[in-house]
Each structure stands twice: as structure tokens, then as C-alpha cells.
Scaffold this active site. Structure first.
Site, PDB file in Angstrom:
ATOM      1  CG  HIS A  77      53.456  34.724  40.331  1.00  0.00           C
ATOM      2  ND1 HIS A  77      53.196  33.710  39.568  1.00  0.00           N
ATOM      3  CD2 HIS A  77      52.296  35.445  40.214  1.00  0.00           C
ATOM      4  CE1 HIS A  77      52.364  33.542  39.047  1.00  0.00           C
ATOM      5  NE2 HIS A  77      51.619  34.766  39.386  1.00  0.00           N
ATOM      6  CG  HIS A  98      49.253  32.093  42.453  1.00  0.00           C
ATOM      7  ND1 HIS A  98      49.166  33.553  43.104  1.00  0.00           N
ATOM      8  CD2 HIS A  98      49.108  32.201  41.081  1.00  0.00           C
ATOM      9  CE1 HIS A  98      48.926  34.181  41.858  1.00  0.00           C
ATOM     10  NE2 HIS A  98      49.017  33.304  40.758  1.00  0.00           N
ATOM     11  CG  HIS A 127      42.355  37.620  47.481  1.00  0.00           C
ATOM     12  ND1 HIS A 127      42.453  39.153  47.649  1.00  0.00           N
ATOM     13  CD2 HIS A 127      43.122  37.302  46.360  1.00  0.00           C
ATOM     14  CE1 HIS A 127      43.111  39.475  46.640  1.00  0.00           C
ATOM     15  NE2 HIS A 127      43.199  38.481  45.797  1.00  0.00           N
ATOM     16  CG  ASP A 134      53.427  31.773  30.329  1.00  0.00           C
ATOM     17  OD1 ASP A 134      53.884  30.735  30.932  1.00  0.00           O
ATOM     18  OD2 ASP A 134      54.306  32.068  29.409  1.00  0.00           O
TER      19      ASP A 134
END
Length: 381
Positions: free
Chosen positions: A323, A287, A250, A293
Site C-alpha cells: 500500500h 511498502h 522520507h 496491520d
């Protein structure tokens, strides 16, 4: 010259290859520097890193619904602000009628992503047709206006005091992801000449230092008879992007970078086959992304790593906490039922923290932070 310390180490149970062959019953979390370009460590946890049950404080995941933003302004230079910092301003604007004035942004280049609608862009360089899914890159201080054929919704991304550049494509070459030949520029065509030769006065609204100045001309400033050079407005449609893929691994979001500006990048997620190797993760990995941000604008399709997200929504994951995919999405990925994605989304990664604008605060989904909360066991009810 500077160089990161680099000393790969292994403690306990770990995968030999990141994002593949995870130890049984574990969840992988990538801790990285400089987005996905610096040194990184992969942790293997017994529980999902997003498995919190409560959250107190303002530094949290956010989600907004731009479909509910009240665009009361008829001028794109005063469009409602969603997010901003010293490098970037993200705004949303609806245009339903022909602009009978011109605007120019003296504060930075603009990237306009056409979420809905189609029409004509008139600018210093000529006339350019646009449609849903187009990126329109407008250099700083370019005069422009729109004539929509149908109501237009724009995601506006200002590179404050900066410019938009091409991403370095390295060993895959300049024709990877999109061939420069697909880029389109404005033309001095019959439509441009027709509006150029109209005799009337025009107002130009110049945004500078985030304030508007009105300049009146007794003629149309879009009166060029010709031009030459390599600076211009141009467009790129997401359908012309052919994403980098790996069936065994991925790839991080940075592999999908479309534009680079000072202090942030814009990435485009487009439909692609999902990893087919049995040992590879089928959804984005958990990660930290501790230096950036991360903002995502959802344009169309089904967003395979998120629950209850629909087109026109925006998520904002500030740096500083892990997240990743929602629990249902992670479980679905493990079953490998879907063979390809059908999502289209625009991601903005910013080096400096983003502040929420009024348009974001007024349309925030307050419970979004709890959408990762693990479901209660059956016997707890």
C-alpha cells in the site's frame, strides 16, 4: 540470542539510497520485517504496486467514516468497537453531558485521543483540563469521569492486558519529539476538592473481561487528600510534538512513534516541512509492512497521501499486500508543489491482525479498495 540474516545484495537497476534517486520511470516498494525495524529490501517496479484493477476477498484496504457511527451508549466502557485483537481495542465515543458516575477499565490502560471538544477529567489522581488534540493516558483500573464544556468525541485505544510506555528515542535523546516537561498531570485543586466533598452515592462501572460490573458506594470514591509516586494519568497535546525530520530522506512512520504497548505502537503525524532535496520522495513510499496491520485515524487538515479523506475517517490496511499513496497524491508529490504538510493523524500499528467491529462494518466505504485503480488512458473512452 537471535539475529536476522543480513546480506545486502543488488540485482539489476536499483537506487543507492532508499527513497531517493529512483531509477527513471520506476516505483519503489519496501518489503520489510517487524514494521520498519527489521531487515528490508527495496524493489523497483515499472508499475505502481497498488495498480490493481479489481479485488476479490475480504483481505483488502478498508476505510470507515466514524462521523456516521451511532453512539447509542452513554458509557465509554461500552462504546462502539471499530477494530480489535487480543492486544488492542479501538473504539469511538461521544460524550455530550456530564458523567454522573465513574468508570474504570480493568482490562488494560486506556489512551483517549480528544478528536473534538474540551472539558474536565476527574480521576483518582485529581482534576485535569483537556481540549481538542490531547492524548489522555489512563492507567488500568483508574476511576474517572468527564465533565464536557462542549460535545466531546474520543478515539479510545485500549492496551488490553498491557500498559503504555514511552518510545525509545535512541541517539536523539529524551527531549526529542516532545520534552517530558510538557506532560501535564491531574491536580488536587479547588475543583477536585469541591466534587470530592459532595455527599451522595456513586456508581462505578468496572469493565473486566469485556463485561460490566456496577459497584455502588455511599460516598465519592474520588476522595484522595493527596498522593505521591510516578504512576498517574497524564496528557500530551499533538501541538507539543516536534517531529523528527530529514530534508533529504522520507522517514518511515516508526520515526513518529509516540506510545508503545504490548503488540502495537501509536504514532502521531503532525504538520512538518516536506522533503526539499530534489531527489527525495515527497510522499510516503510504497511498502508491504508484512508483519503489522496499519490503522490511521484522520483528525484534521489535508491528508497529502490520500484522496477523498476527511477528518473523522479511519483507514485500515491489513498486513500482506503493498500500500502507499493514491495516484493523484503520488503525482502531486513528484511535482513538489507543496512545501509542508498540514495533516494531523493518529496511526496504530498492530503486530496481530485486527478484526472489524460492527461500527466499522456499518460505516465502511466499500469502494475504497479501488481508489488506487489507475485512471483509464484518454483514448479508452
Amino acid at each position: 540470542m537471535r539475529k536476522w540474516f543480513s546480506f545486502p545484495l543488488v540485482e539489476g537497476e536499483a537506487s543507492r539510497q532508499a527513497h531517493c534517486d529512483l531509477p527513471d520511470g520506476t516505483f519503489e516498494r519496501e518489503c520489510g520485517k517487524e514494521g520498519f525495524f527489521g531487515p528490508a529490501t527495496h524493489m523497483y517496479h515499472r508499475h505502481a504496486p497498488t495498480g490493481w484493477t479489481e479485488w476479490e476477498g475480504e483481505l483488502r484496504p478498508h476505510a470507515f467514516d466514524t462521523n456516521k457511527v451511532k453512539c447509542i451508549t452513554d458509557n465509554p466502557m461500552t462504546a462502539p468497537v471499530l477494530l480489535s485483537n487480543s492486544n488492542v481495542r479501538v473504539r469511538i465515543w461521544r460524550c455530550e453531558t456530564e458523567m454522573d458516575y465513574l468508570v474504570r477499565n480493568g482490562d488494560g490502560d486506556d489512551c483517549l485521543f480528544v478528536h473534538q471538544g474540551e472539558g474536565s477529567l476527574y480521576c483518582d489522581y485529581g482534576h485535569l483540563r483537556f481540549t481538542e488534540g490531547d492524548y489522555l493516558i489512563i492507567p488500568r483500573s483508574t476511576n474517572w469521569r468527564l465533565e464536557p464544556d462542549s460535545p466531546v468525541i474520543l478515539l479510545m485505544i485500549e492496551a488490553t492486558h498491557g500498559s503504555y510506555l514511552s518510545a525509545e528515542k535512541g541517539i536523539v535523546g529524551d527531549h526529542a519529539m516532545f520534552d517530558p516537561a510538557v506532560l501535564a498531570h491531574p491536580k488536587i485543586d479547588d475543583a477536585f476538592i469541591a466534587q470530592r466533598d459532595e455527599v451522595k452515592s456513586w456508581n462505578v462501572y468496572l469493565k473486566s473481561r469485556n463485561a460490566l460490573n456496577r459497584i455502588t458506594y455511599p460516598f465519592n470514591p474520588l476522595d484522595a487528600v493527596g498522593w505521591k509516586g510516578n504512576l498517574t494519568v497524564f496528557k500530551l497535546n499533538w501541538r507539543d510534538i516536534r517531529p523528527l525530520m530529514s530534508h533529504r530522506y522520507h522517514l518511515p512512520p516508526s520515526a513518529h512513534t509516540t506510545f508503545v504497548a504490548q503488540g502495537f505502537v501509536i504514532c502521531t503525524f503532525v504538520p512538518r516541512p516536506i522533503e526539499s532535496d530534489p531527489s527525495a520522495l515527497k510522499v510516503p513510499f510504497y511498502h508491504n509492512n508484512d508483519d503489522y496491520d496499519e490503522v490511521t485515524f484522520y483528525h484534521k487538515g489535508e491528508f497529502f497521501s490520500r484522496d477523498n479523506i476527511h477528518p473523522g475517517m479511519v483507514t485500515h490496511h491489513p498486513c500482506g499486500f503493498p500500500h502507499g499513496p493514491h495516484p493523484k497524491a503520488f503525482a502531486a508529490g513528484a511535482k513538489a508543489v507543496k512545501k509542508e504538510t498540514d495533516e494531523v493523524a493518529v496511526m496504530i500499528d498492530t503486530r496481530m491482525p485486527l478484526d472489524l467491529g460492527d461500527a466499522a462494518k456499518q460505516t465502511e466505504l466499500k469502494d475504497y479498495v479501488l481508489s488506487w485503480r489507475p485512471p483509464l488512458p484518454p483514448d479508452s473512452e
